[in-house]
Write an enzyme that holds these catalytic residues in place. Structure first.
Site, mmCIF file in Angstrom:
data_model
loop_
_atom_site.group_PDB
_atom_site.id
_atom_site.type_symbol
_atom_site.label_atom_id
_atom_site.label_comp_id
_atom_site.label_asym_id
_atom_site.label_seq_id
_atom_site.Cartn_x
_atom_site.Cartn_y
_atom_site.Cartn_z
ATOM 1 C CE LYS A 32 25.717 14.869 49.940
ATOM 2 N NZ LYS A 32 25.472 14.138 48.832
HETATM 3 C C1 LIG Z 1 25.424 14.445 47.174
HETATM 4 C C2 LIG Z 1 25.526 15.444 46.232
HETATM 5 C C3 LIG Z 1 24.571 15.930 45.297
HETATM 6 C C4 LIG Z 1 23.580 15.065 44.816
HETATM 7 O O1 LIG Z 1 22.599 14.435 45.787
HETATM 8 P P1 LIG Z 1 21.961 12.850 45.488
HETATM 9 O O2 LIG Z 1 21.025 13.154 46.609
HETATM 10 O O3 LIG Z 1 22.900 12.055 45.824
HETATM 11 O O4 LIG Z 1 21.573 12.737 44.253
HETATM 12 C C5 LIG Z 1 25.060 16.859 44.515
HETATM 13 N N1 LIG Z 1 25.903 17.766 44.757
HETATM 14 C C6 LIG Z 1 26.752 17.345 45.908
HETATM 15 C C7 LIG Z 1 27.961 18.458 46.047
HETATM 16 C C8 LIG Z 1 26.524 16.583 46.589
HETATM 17 O O5 LIG Z 1 27.493 16.036 47.681
#
Ligand SMILES: *Cc1c(COP(=O)(O)O)cnc(C)c1O
Length: 400
Positions: A186
């Site tokens: 992210k």
């Molecule tokens: C990455 C993501 C999540 C979940 O995040 P994690 O930290 O990997 O559990 C939820 N929603 C979206 C749209 C994402 O891209």
């Protein structure tokens, strides 16, 4: 988008603070901490950056969504409307609190289509969960109007769009609750982590308790605390929070770098009239984490995606065929392949989801999203732009 491109001395220093005193947990052990409360500090910084009253950090973005849903009182048999295009985590989080994910069509914003949302509202609906995929956002004004009319919670999954804004507000702060992910790919990462933001005193108070076994966090004897209600463990460790603090300080730089690289690519692609761009709702400003384009047809999009790869343009995604981001490939969820028994309410609620979503297919079939990286030089971006043009033109001329 990936914050890991920017790891450096800043992250190391924050982590070293934690290693120097050895307190890896956010609660307790005050005499040993040397004043370091990294999770708490990250929460203060996140709330300030997002211009909200409260932030709660947790162990993942999935945990953030789960805790946010629980704080809003969403549970057994309640319906939550969410888009067909998202990461599976949105679906999982709703199921994990015993509620029912109701899939809804998307439009050319690649997020919830407000009219389709309203058509799905029933007496069981408790929340609308827009997912701001790939750095841009849903039409929040229209969704808020539906929430106000039907007394629903607006919960923003902003996991892929931190740093964007809507109506002059940081994205995630417009709804009742907003969620971020700090997982490894992210915009801001701390390895694994997530954050919830809200202006609601009530939700914030529930969040810190619920994410830590229901502890009330009163006084300084953890063993003596009371538990006003049930909770679980979604805590973030001090090590993760330390990385997050350094990463969050880089957010403005990250977004402006993404904008610079995105703009070069986008301006170059305007030379191809067949290529159109994802619609950004009025008053919205993207985080520029991805550049998402539409080709005129599904076939051309598939061919263009292949051509991009063969012309050496990496990190472009054709989500329509992707296992994790479009409902069509979520067989394990749609066929209810659960290790443990799902409740009868969830089982029958899930039947409401249709076998197909042709309106979503139209947009997803035509979409290619290209990740915007941070460490490209201007020369590399320009070279990339010309490779993209050549790749896309090569499939367009084939047809003529
Ligand atoms: C990455 C993501 C999540 C979940 O995040 P994690 O930290 O990997 O559990 C939820 N929603 C979206 C749209 C994402 O891209």
């Amino acid at each position: 988008m990936p914050g890991f491109e920017l790891f450096g001395a800043e992250e190391q220093k924050e982590v070293q603070d934690v290693l120097d005193n050895g307190v890896l947990m956010r609660y307790g052990f005050d005499p040993m901490r040397n004043g370091h409360h990294k999770a708490l500090e990250l929460e203060k910084d996140l709330a300030a950056k997002m211009q909200v009253k409260h932030a709660q950090v947790v162990s993942s973005g999935t945990a953030a969504l789960t805790v946010a849903l629980a704080c809003a009182g969403i549970g057994s048999g309640d319906e939550v409307i969410m888009p067909t295009f998202t990461f599976v985590a949105s679906f999982e989080a709703i199921l994990s609190v015993g509620a029912v994910p109701i899939l809804c069509d998307i439009d050319d914003t690649l997020t919830l289509e407000p009219k389709a949302v309203e058509a799905l509202v029933t007496s069981k609906t408790k929340a609308i969960m827009p997912v701001h995929m790939c750095g841009s956002m849903a039409d929040l004004k229209a969704l808020k109007a539906i929430c106000d009319k039907h007394n629903l919670i607006l919960l923003e999954d902003a996991c892929q769009a931190i740093g964007a804004s809507y109506a002059n507000k940081p994205l995630g702060s417009y709804g009742d609750l907003g969620c971020f992910s700090f997982d490894y790919v992210k915009t801001i990462t701390c390895g694994e982590g997530g954050g919830i933001i809200t202006n609601s005193e009530l939700f914030a108070d529930r969040a810190h308790k619920y994410h830590d076994h229901g502890h009330d966090h009163v006084g300084n004897d953890r063993g003596a605390e009371t538990h006003p209600f049930l909770g679980y463990n979604y805590r973030m460790s001090e090590l993760n929070a330390a990385v997050g603090i350094a990463q969050l300080r880089k957010l403005d730089y990250t977004i402006s770098t993404q904008e610079k690289n995105y703009t070069i690519l986008r301006n170059a692609l305007t030379a191809i009239p067949e290529v159109t761009f994802r619609r950004v709702p009025e008053t919205g400003i993207e985080s520029y984490a991805f550049l998402s384009i539409f080709l005129p047809t599904e076939e051309l999009a598939r061919n263009a995606h292949k051509a991009l790869g063969s012309h050496g343009v990496d990190a472009c995604f054709y989500w329509y065929d992707n296992n994790w981001h479009y409902y069509k490939k979520w067989e394990h969820l749609l066929e209810q392949k659960s290790l443990n028994k799902l409740s009868q309410e969830v089982k029958s609620g899930l039947q409401k989801n249709k076998a197909s979503y042709p309106a979503s297919d139209v947009w997803m079939g035509r979409t290619i999203s290209c990740l915007i990286k941070l460490n490209w030089t201007e020369e590399e971006v320009k070279e990339r732009a010309s490779k993209m043009i050549n790749a896309i033109k090569s499939v367009l001329t084939e047809v003529v």
